[in-house]
Write a protein that holds these residues in place. Structure first.
Motif, PDB file in Angstrom:
ATOM      1  N   ALA A  60       5.878   5.446   2.611  1.00 44.68           N
ATOM      2  CA  ALA A  60       4.483   5.186   2.962  1.00 44.68           C
ATOM      3  C   ALA A  60       4.453   4.726   4.409  1.00 44.68           C
ATOM      4  O   ALA A  60       5.173   3.795   4.781  1.00 44.68           O
ATOM      5  CB  ALA A  60       3.901   4.106   2.050  1.00 44.68           C
TER       6      ALA A  60
ATOM      7  N   ALA B  80       7.468   1.841   4.548  1.00 40.19           N
ATOM      8  CA  ALA B  80       8.040   1.477   3.240  1.00 40.19           C
ATOM      9  C   ALA B  80       8.717   2.706   2.653  1.00 40.19           C
ATOM     10  O   ALA B  80       8.152   3.804   2.725  1.00 40.19           O
ATOM     11  CB  ALA B  80       6.932   0.999   2.310  1.00 40.19           C
TER      12      ALA B  80
ATOM     13  N   HIS C  52       2.606  -1.972   2.586  1.00 42.17           N
ATOM     14  CA  HIS C  52       2.806  -1.484   1.218  1.00 42.17           C
ATOM     15  C   HIS C  52       2.631  -2.589   0.188  1.00 42.17           C
ATOM     16  O   HIS C  52       2.963  -3.753   0.451  1.00 42.17           O
ATOM     17  CB  HIS C  52       4.240  -0.924   1.138  1.00 42.17           C
ATOM     18  CG  HIS C  52       4.503  -0.090  -0.054  1.00 42.17           C
ATOM     19  ND1 HIS C  52       5.309  -0.518  -1.085  1.00 42.17           N
ATOM     20  CD2 HIS C  52       4.082   1.155  -0.387  1.00 42.17           C
ATOM     21  CE1 HIS C  52       5.384   0.444  -1.998  1.00 42.17           C
ATOM     22  NE2 HIS C  52       4.640   1.470  -1.597  1.00 42.17           N
ATOM     23  N   ASN C  53       2.153  -2.197  -0.973  1.00 43.92           N
ATOM     24  CA  ASN C  53       1.935  -3.162  -2.060  1.00 43.92           C
ATOM     25  C   ASN C  53       3.197  -3.965  -2.390  1.00 43.92           C
ATOM     26  O   ASN C  53       3.130  -5.149  -2.691  1.00 43.92           O
ATOM     27  CB  ASN C  53       1.429  -2.382  -3.287  1.00 43.92           C
ATOM     28  CG  ASN C  53       0.847  -3.229  -4.403  1.00 43.92           C
ATOM     29  OD1 ASN C  53       0.304  -2.701  -5.351  1.00 43.92           O
ATOM     30  ND2 ASN C  53       0.953  -4.548  -4.328  1.00 43.92           N
TER      31      ASN C  53
ATOM     32  N   ARG D 256       2.696   2.910   6.252  1.00 44.38           N
ATOM     33  CA  ARG D 256       1.713   1.827   6.330  1.00 44.38           C
ATOM     34  C   ARG D 256       2.315   0.606   5.643  1.00 44.38           C
ATOM     35  O   ARG D 256       3.400   0.694   5.053  1.00 44.38           O
ATOM     36  CB  ARG D 256       0.409   2.221   5.608  1.00 44.38           C
ATOM     37  CG  ARG D 256       0.645   2.740   4.204  1.00 44.38           C
ATOM     38  CD  ARG D 256      -0.623   2.798   3.387  1.00 44.38           C
ATOM     39  NE  ARG D 256      -0.430   3.453   2.111  1.00 44.38           N
ATOM     40  CZ  ARG D 256       0.159   2.933   1.047  1.00 44.38           C
ATOM     41  NH1 ARG D 256       0.655   1.690   1.082  1.00 44.38           N
ATOM     42  NH2 ARG D 256       0.289   3.617  -0.071  1.00 44.38           N
TER      43      ARG D 256
ATOM     44  N   LEU E 127      11.216  -2.335   3.145  1.00 49.13           N
ATOM     45  CA  LEU E 127      10.198  -2.335   4.197  1.00 49.13           C
ATOM     46  C   LEU E 127      10.893  -2.611   5.507  1.00 49.13           C
ATOM     47  O   LEU E 127      11.720  -3.525   5.597  1.00 49.13           O
ATOM     48  CB  LEU E 127       9.146  -3.421   3.936  1.00 49.13           C
ATOM     49  CG  LEU E 127       7.961  -2.911   3.124  1.00 49.13           C
ATOM     50  CD1 LEU E 127       8.277  -2.934   1.657  1.00 49.13           C
ATOM     51  CD2 LEU E 127       6.731  -3.729   3.412  1.00 49.13           C
TER      52      LEU E 127
ATOM     53  N   TYR F  55      -0.723   9.569  -6.098  1.00 48.99           N
ATOM     54  CA  TYR F  55      -0.398   8.162  -5.857  1.00 48.99           C
ATOM     55  C   TYR F  55      -0.476   7.433  -7.184  1.00 48.99           C
ATOM     56  O   TYR F  55      -1.109   7.912  -8.124  1.00 48.99           O
ATOM     57  CB  TYR F  55      -1.323   7.511  -4.814  1.00 48.99           C
ATOM     58  CG  TYR F  55      -2.753   7.402  -5.258  1.00 48.99           C
ATOM     59  CD1 TYR F  55      -3.249   6.224  -5.807  1.00 48.99           C
ATOM     60  CD2 TYR F  55      -3.610   8.483  -5.157  1.00 48.99           C
ATOM     61  CE1 TYR F  55      -4.553   6.135  -6.235  1.00 48.99           C
ATOM     62  CE2 TYR F  55      -4.917   8.402  -5.579  1.00 48.99           C
ATOM     63  CZ  TYR F  55      -5.383   7.220  -6.122  1.00 48.99           C
ATOM     64  OH  TYR F  55      -6.676   7.144  -6.556  1.00 48.99           O
TER      65      TYR F  55
ATOM     66  N   GLU G  80      10.363   3.956  -0.982  1.00 45.95           N
ATOM     67  CA  GLU G  80      10.614   3.648  -2.395  1.00 45.95           C
ATOM     68  C   GLU G  80      11.895   4.343  -2.817  1.00 45.95           C
ATOM     69  O   GLU G  80      12.099   5.522  -2.499  1.00 45.95           O
ATOM     70  CB  GLU G  80       9.436   4.108  -3.253  1.00 45.95           C
ATOM     71  CG  GLU G  80       8.178   3.328  -2.958  1.00 45.95           C
ATOM     72  CD  GLU G  80       7.011   3.720  -3.844  1.00 45.95           C
ATOM     73  OE1 GLU G  80       7.229   4.040  -5.028  1.00 45.95           O
ATOM     74  OE2 GLU G  80       5.883   3.725  -3.336  1.00 45.95           O
TER      75      GLU G  80
ATOM     76  N   SER H 208      12.411  -1.091  -3.203  1.00 47.64           N
ATOM     77  CA  SER H 208      11.794  -0.561  -1.979  1.00 47.64           C
ATOM     78  C   SER H 208      12.283  -1.363  -0.788  1.00 47.64           C
ATOM     79  O   SER H 208      12.599  -2.547  -0.912  1.00 47.64           O
ATOM     80  CB  SER H 208      10.262  -0.582  -2.053  1.00 47.64           C
ATOM     81  OG  SER H 208       9.795  -1.883  -2.272  1.00 47.64           O
TER      82      SER H 208
ATOM     83  N   GLU I 265      -3.361   6.517   3.262  1.00 47.85           N
ATOM     84  CA  GLU I 265      -2.392   7.528   3.702  1.00 47.85           C
ATOM     85  C   GLU I 265      -2.905   8.951   3.646  1.00 47.85           C
ATOM     86  O   GLU I 265      -2.240   9.861   4.115  1.00 47.85           O
ATOM     87  CB  GLU I 265      -1.103   7.408   2.901  1.00 47.85           C
ATOM     88  CG  GLU I 265      -1.276   7.550   1.414  1.00 47.85           C
ATOM     89  CD  GLU I 265      -0.189   6.802   0.658  1.00 47.85           C
ATOM     90  OE1 GLU I 265       0.820   6.424   1.265  1.00 47.85           O
ATOM     91  OE2 GLU I 265      -0.380   6.599  -0.553  1.00 47.85           O
TER      92      GLU I 265
END
Ligand code: AMP
Length: 363
Positions: free
Chosen positions: A261, A245, A265-266, A263, A185, A144, A247, A183, A69
């Motif tokens: 984010a 995403a 995401h974890n 993109r 998505l 981050y 949070e 979170s 990012e």
């Protein structure tokens, strides 16, 4: 179709793993020659601001996306002149600065902790009065995994916080006594279609995501609706294409946005085995203009990050529906080296399987 990915970390690697069955090809750009995506596709190894190398990277690509990012905005604007780039550089730029990100949330009517920019120690004094104690001082950029933060609990902490972080553009936020972190998505296609994954409950330690429970247990449907509404506002305001995403903090029956984010995401890794279509496949479908895949959960899953060390694969794989993902990175304390997702048809079975994986939980 060949897709260029800025960043060659584990997210890029999982994008490629999801994209090969769709007949897609990949090229990565990463400053590190040892980037985890390197044993799956070509990696152009150079700094993100090396325009000559970016030009070589872009040659022959059909489109570009990101898995990292903090790519400089100038580099994404440079690339956008010769190849379509999704999500848009504007979305990435907005998310790179906590002030523009929070300002966007606020403008869209999405609740956020009280916030104010801090550029000097006298600003800090003044904004502390506005935001109140406790408060969190954060760097606006490049923070981050909880890095670049200072929690202020008493007035005297302001001086220490300024000594530790002064010199960078900062943001002061009210400290939220949240019930839990969640979170959402979401994925938006080029035609504006949006799909949402179920909310996930996230557990952090030292600012790093340790594990996610998907779907978030004991969730009232109104919170899912609220999160989907927030995501829709952001996706539409940014004319976003791809996976986003957000949070969130759950606090007193409502959701506050913390950050986003632009993109994969974890907290969405569970979707590889735990949802009808993974976040990685859906991101690729979206940016390629393909129909989006179903986002429903398949039973329940827990995703555990492997941080600093990895377990003996045999021990993990002996457990039914435990899936091991190793990113091919060298071990270092605090580094995300892989993850394990455990899936089951019901909570009781999931818990029994997690008990067998007890050795993975740090004390
Ligand atoms: P961030 O880098 O903003 O994602 O913050 C990392 C972690 O710090 C979050 O996952 C929270 O656990 C915690 N945190 C961040 N902002 C706040 C806040 N305003 N109030 C309480 N905890 C916070």
């Amino acid at each position: 179709m060949t897709i260029g990915v800025l960043g060659g970390g584990q997210l890029g690697r999982m994008l490629a793993l999801a994209g090969y069955p769709l007949g897609l090809h990949f090229r990565f750009f990463d400053p590190s020659p040892q980037a985890p995506a390197g044993n799956l596709a070509e990696v152009i190894s150079a700094n993100y601001d090396d325009l000559k190398s970016l030009e070589c990277f872009a040659a022959g690509l059909d489109l570009v996306t990101y898995e990292f990012e903090n790519v400089p905005a100038t580099s994404t604007h440079f690339l956008a002149k010769c190849v379509p780039i999704y999500p848009s550089p504007k979305a990435l730029e907005t998310a790179q600065d906590r002030l523009t990100e929070k300002t966007l949330f606020h403008r869209l009517g999405i609740p956020v902790p009280e916030f104010a920019p801090v550029n000097s120690s006298s600003d800090l004094e003044a904004t502390l009065k506005q935001v109140g104690l406790p408060a969190v001082l954060k760097t606006r950029r490049l923070g981050y995994d909880g890095k670049g933060q200072f929690v202020l609990r008493q007035h005297d902490d302001a001086q220490h916080a300024w000594e530790a972080m002064g010199g960078f553009p900062l943001l002061l936020e009210g400290f939220i006594h949240f019930e839990r972190e969640l979170s959402i998505l979401a994925v938006r296609g080029k035609n504006g279609e949006i799909r949402f994954y179920p909310l996930v409950e996230n557990h952090h330690q030292d600012g790093i995501l340790r594990h996610s429970l998907a779907p978030a247990p004991n969730l009232i449907p109104a919170l899912q609706t609220q999160a989907e509404d927030y995501a829709t506002r952001v996706l539409e305001a940014l004319d976003y294409v791809g996976v986003l995403a957000i949070e969130l903090f759950q606090c007193a029956g409502r959701l506050l946005a913390n950050e986003m984010a632009c993109r994969v995401h974890n907290s969405g890794h569970w979707t590889i085995e735990g949802a009808k279509t993974s976040q990685f496949e859906n991101h690729l479908r979206a940016i390629c203009g393909l129909p989006l895949g179903a986002t429903a959960a398949l039973g329940c899953s827990t995703m555990l990050n492997l941080i600093g060390t990895t377990p003996e694969p045999r021990q993990v794989l002996a457990i039914p529906e435990a899936h091991l993902h190793l990113y091919g990175k060298s071990a270092r304390p605090g580094r995300k080296l892989g993850h394990v997702t455990v899936r089951a048809d019901n909570q009781q079975t999931l818990e029994a399987r997690l008990e067998q994986l007890g050795f993975l939980f740090s004390p």
